[in-house]
Scaffold this motif. Sequence first.
Motif, PDB file in Angstrom:
ATOM      1  N   ARG A  89       0.811  -1.215   0.000  1.00  0.00           N
ATOM      2  CA  ARG A  89       0.000   0.000   0.000  1.00  0.00           C
ATOM      3  C   ARG A  89       0.843   1.262   0.000  1.00  0.00           C
ATOM      4  O   ARG A  89       0.319   2.356  -0.138  1.00  0.00           O
ATOM      5  CB  ARG A  89      -0.924   0.000   1.216  1.00  0.00           C
ATOM      6  CG  ARG A  89      -2.001  -1.028   1.085  1.00  0.00           C
ATOM      7  CD  ARG A  89      -2.977  -1.086   2.224  1.00  0.00           C
ATOM      8  NE  ARG A  89      -2.951  -0.015   3.180  1.00  0.00           N
ATOM      9  CZ  ARG A  89      -3.362  -0.132   4.424  1.00  0.00           C
ATOM     10  NH1 ARG A  89      -3.805  -1.287   4.855  1.00  0.00           N
ATOM     11  NH2 ARG A  89      -3.330   0.879   5.243  1.00  0.00           N
ATOM     12  N   ASP A  99      -5.917  -2.400  -0.976  1.00  0.00           N
ATOM     13  CA  ASP A  99      -6.519  -3.526  -0.274  1.00  0.00           C
ATOM     14  C   ASP A  99      -6.260  -3.324   1.215  1.00  0.00           C
ATOM     15  O   ASP A  99      -5.121  -3.147   1.638  1.00  0.00           O
ATOM     16  CB  ASP A  99      -5.861  -4.818  -0.773  1.00  0.00           C
ATOM     17  CG  ASP A  99      -6.514  -6.080  -0.237  1.00  0.00           C
ATOM     18  OD1 ASP A  99      -7.202  -6.010   0.798  1.00  0.00           O
ATOM     19  OD2 ASP A  99      -6.331  -7.136  -0.857  1.00  0.00           O
ATOM     20  N   ASP A 100      -7.324  -3.326   2.024  1.00  0.00           N
ATOM     21  CA  ASP A 100      -7.190  -3.090   3.459  1.00  0.00           C
ATOM     22  C   ASP A 100      -6.388  -4.171   4.171  1.00  0.00           C
ATOM     23  O   ASP A 100      -5.905  -3.958   5.277  1.00  0.00           O
ATOM     24  CB  ASP A 100      -8.567  -2.973   4.118  1.00  0.00           C
ATOM     25  CG  ASP A 100      -9.311  -1.727   3.674  1.00  0.00           C
ATOM     26  OD1 ASP A 100      -8.642  -0.761   3.275  1.00  0.00           O
ATOM     27  OD2 ASP A 100     -10.555  -1.730   3.721  1.00  0.00           O
ATOM     28  N   TYR A 101      -6.251  -5.343   3.566  1.00  0.00           N
ATOM     29  CA  TYR A 101      -5.545  -6.461   4.194  1.00  0.00           C
ATOM     30  C   TYR A 101      -4.089  -6.566   3.737  1.00  0.00           C
ATOM     31  O   TYR A 101      -3.419  -7.544   4.031  1.00  0.00           O
ATOM     32  CB  TYR A 101      -6.293  -7.769   3.917  1.00  0.00           C
ATOM     33  CG  TYR A 101      -7.675  -7.754   4.512  1.00  0.00           C
ATOM     34  CD1 TYR A 101      -7.865  -7.994   5.864  1.00  0.00           C
ATOM     35  CD2 TYR A 101      -8.784  -7.470   3.726  1.00  0.00           C
ATOM     36  CE1 TYR A 101      -9.127  -7.964   6.421  1.00  0.00           C
ATOM     37  CE2 TYR A 101     -10.051  -7.437   4.273  1.00  0.00           C
ATOM     38  CZ  TYR A 101     -10.219  -7.692   5.628  1.00  0.00           C
ATOM     39  OH  TYR A 101     -11.475  -7.647   6.178  1.00  0.00           O
ATOM     40  N   VAL A 102      -3.608  -5.578   2.993  1.00  0.00           N
ATOM     41  CA  VAL A 102      -2.239  -5.562   2.489  1.00  0.00           C
ATOM     42  C   VAL A 102      -1.439  -4.548   3.302  1.00  0.00           C
ATOM     43  O   VAL A 102      -1.910  -3.458   3.590  1.00  0.00           O
ATOM     44  CB  VAL A 102      -2.215  -5.199   0.984  1.00  0.00           C
ATOM     45  CG1 VAL A 102      -0.808  -4.982   0.484  1.00  0.00           C
ATOM     46  CG2 VAL A 102      -2.891  -6.299   0.186  1.00  0.00           C
ATOM     47  N   SER A 103      -0.207  -4.917   3.667  1.00  0.00           N
ATOM     48  CA  SER A 103       0.670  -4.028   4.426  1.00  0.00           C
ATOM     49  C   SER A 103       1.303  -2.986   3.509  1.00  0.00           C
ATOM     50  O   SER A 103       1.259  -3.110   2.282  1.00  0.00           O
ATOM     51  CB  SER A 103       1.774  -4.838   5.106  1.00  0.00           C
ATOM     52  OG  SER A 103       1.223  -5.762   6.009  1.00  0.00           O
ATOM     53  N   HIS A 106       4.391  -5.156   1.574  1.00  0.00           N
ATOM     54  CA  HIS A 106       3.843  -6.485   1.823  1.00  0.00           C
ATOM     55  C   HIS A 106       4.727  -7.609   1.289  1.00  0.00           C
ATOM     56  O   HIS A 106       5.101  -8.506   2.021  1.00  0.00           O
ATOM     57  CB  HIS A 106       2.441  -6.584   1.216  1.00  0.00           C
ATOM     58  CG  HIS A 106       1.655  -7.747   1.719  1.00  0.00           C
ATOM     59  ND1 HIS A 106       0.718  -7.612   2.713  1.00  0.00           N
ATOM     60  CD2 HIS A 106       1.680  -9.049   1.387  1.00  0.00           C
ATOM     61  CE1 HIS A 106       0.198  -8.799   2.969  1.00  0.00           C
ATOM     62  NE2 HIS A 106       0.758  -9.680   2.165  1.00  0.00           N
ATOM     63  N   SER A 123       4.710  -9.040   6.520  1.00  0.00           N
ATOM     64  CA  SER A 123       3.376  -8.449   6.504  1.00  0.00           C
ATOM     65  C   SER A 123       2.532  -9.005   7.644  1.00  0.00           C
ATOM     66  O   SER A 123       2.783 -10.091   8.161  1.00  0.00           O
ATOM     67  CB  SER A 123       2.689  -8.742   5.168  1.00  0.00           C
ATOM     68  OG  SER A 123       2.520 -10.136   5.011  1.00  0.00           O
ATOM     69  N   THR A 124       1.511  -8.255   8.016  1.00  0.00           N
ATOM     70  CA  THR A 124       0.627  -8.660   9.111  1.00  0.00           C
ATOM     71  C   THR A 124      -0.226  -9.862   8.722  1.00  0.00           C
ATOM     72  O   THR A 124      -0.339 -10.819   9.481  1.00  0.00           O
ATOM     73  CB  THR A 124      -0.297  -7.486   9.499  1.00  0.00           C
ATOM     74  OG1 THR A 124       0.520  -6.363   9.808  1.00  0.00           O
ATOM     75  CG2 THR A 124      -1.157  -7.834  10.691  1.00  0.00           C
ATOM     76  N   ASN A 125      -0.819  -9.825   7.540  1.00  0.00           N
ATOM     77  CA  ASN A 125      -1.749 -10.879   7.131  1.00  0.00           C
ATOM     78  C   ASN A 125      -1.118 -11.971   6.278  1.00  0.00           C
ATOM     79  O   ASN A 125      -1.786 -12.924   5.910  1.00  0.00           O
ATOM     80  CB  ASN A 125      -2.936 -10.260   6.394  1.00  0.00           C
ATOM     81  CG  ASN A 125      -3.753  -9.385   7.304  1.00  0.00           C
ATOM     82  OD1 ASN A 125      -3.972  -9.721   8.457  1.00  0.00           O
ATOM     83  ND2 ASN A 125      -4.179  -8.236   6.814  1.00  0.00           N
ATOM     84  N   GLY A 149      -3.570 -10.453   0.911  1.00  0.00           N
ATOM     85  CA  GLY A 149      -4.855  -9.925   1.353  1.00  0.00           C
ATOM     86  C   GLY A 149      -5.959 -10.494   0.483  1.00  0.00           C
ATOM     87  O   GLY A 149      -6.101 -11.708   0.346  1.00  0.00           O
ATOM     88  N   LYS A 150      -6.747  -9.617  -0.150  1.00  0.00           N
ATOM     89  CA  LYS A 150      -7.819 -10.061  -1.056  1.00  0.00           C
ATOM     90  C   LYS A 150      -7.360  -9.993  -2.518  1.00  0.00           C
ATOM     91  O   LYS A 150      -8.159 -10.204  -3.421  1.00  0.00           O
ATOM     92  CB  LYS A 150      -9.052  -9.202  -0.874  1.00  0.00           C
ATOM     93  CG  LYS A 150      -9.710  -9.372   0.472  1.00  0.00           C
ATOM     94  CD  LYS A 150     -10.950  -8.511   0.569  1.00  0.00           C
ATOM     95  CE  LYS A 150     -11.651  -8.716   1.903  1.00  0.00           C
ATOM     96  NZ  LYS A 150     -12.850  -7.889   2.022  1.00  0.00           N
TER      97      LYS A 150
END
Length: 157
Positions: A89, A99-103, A106, A123-125, A149-150
């Motif tokens: 991001r 994408d909200d689920y991407v660091s 990432h 990355s977190t996810n 993420g997504k």
Amino acid sequence: MSELTLTLIKLGFLAVLWLFVLSAVSVIRSDIFGTKAPAAPRQVKQSKQKAPSKSRRAPRGVATKLQVVSGPNAGQSVPLGDKPILLGRGTDAAIRLDDDYVSTRHARFATNGEQWFVEDLGSTNGTYLGSQRITSPVPIGLGIAVRLGKTIVELQK
């Protein structure tokens, strides 16, 4: 308790309190300013280097681009070269993913000249090949789905 014991307890408590304050300041500082990037290595000039040809085409079965195939940024692509490709991001990413689920930083796609690798950058996810979360650089080929993420990306011709 003796006065010496109470003084030592007070000094110990004060030392622990200062350690907590300094560690909190350190965490806040790294969140605001980020980590320092390593210095760029010096490039060594080579006198006997073959000049690249202008009409160079990739051999058959070799990936030429990294394509976002699913997710908010579907359709975006970046041509492959010799340099690593950063996804995330952040503004320094080659493909900036909404994408909200991407660091912020990432994953990275990099090559050793023969094979492409994908690497999760803490990355977190996580970054996934299929349902398997990757924790170290993993070789990938054409058409293999990499999920961040997504978002799903693939190496394509």
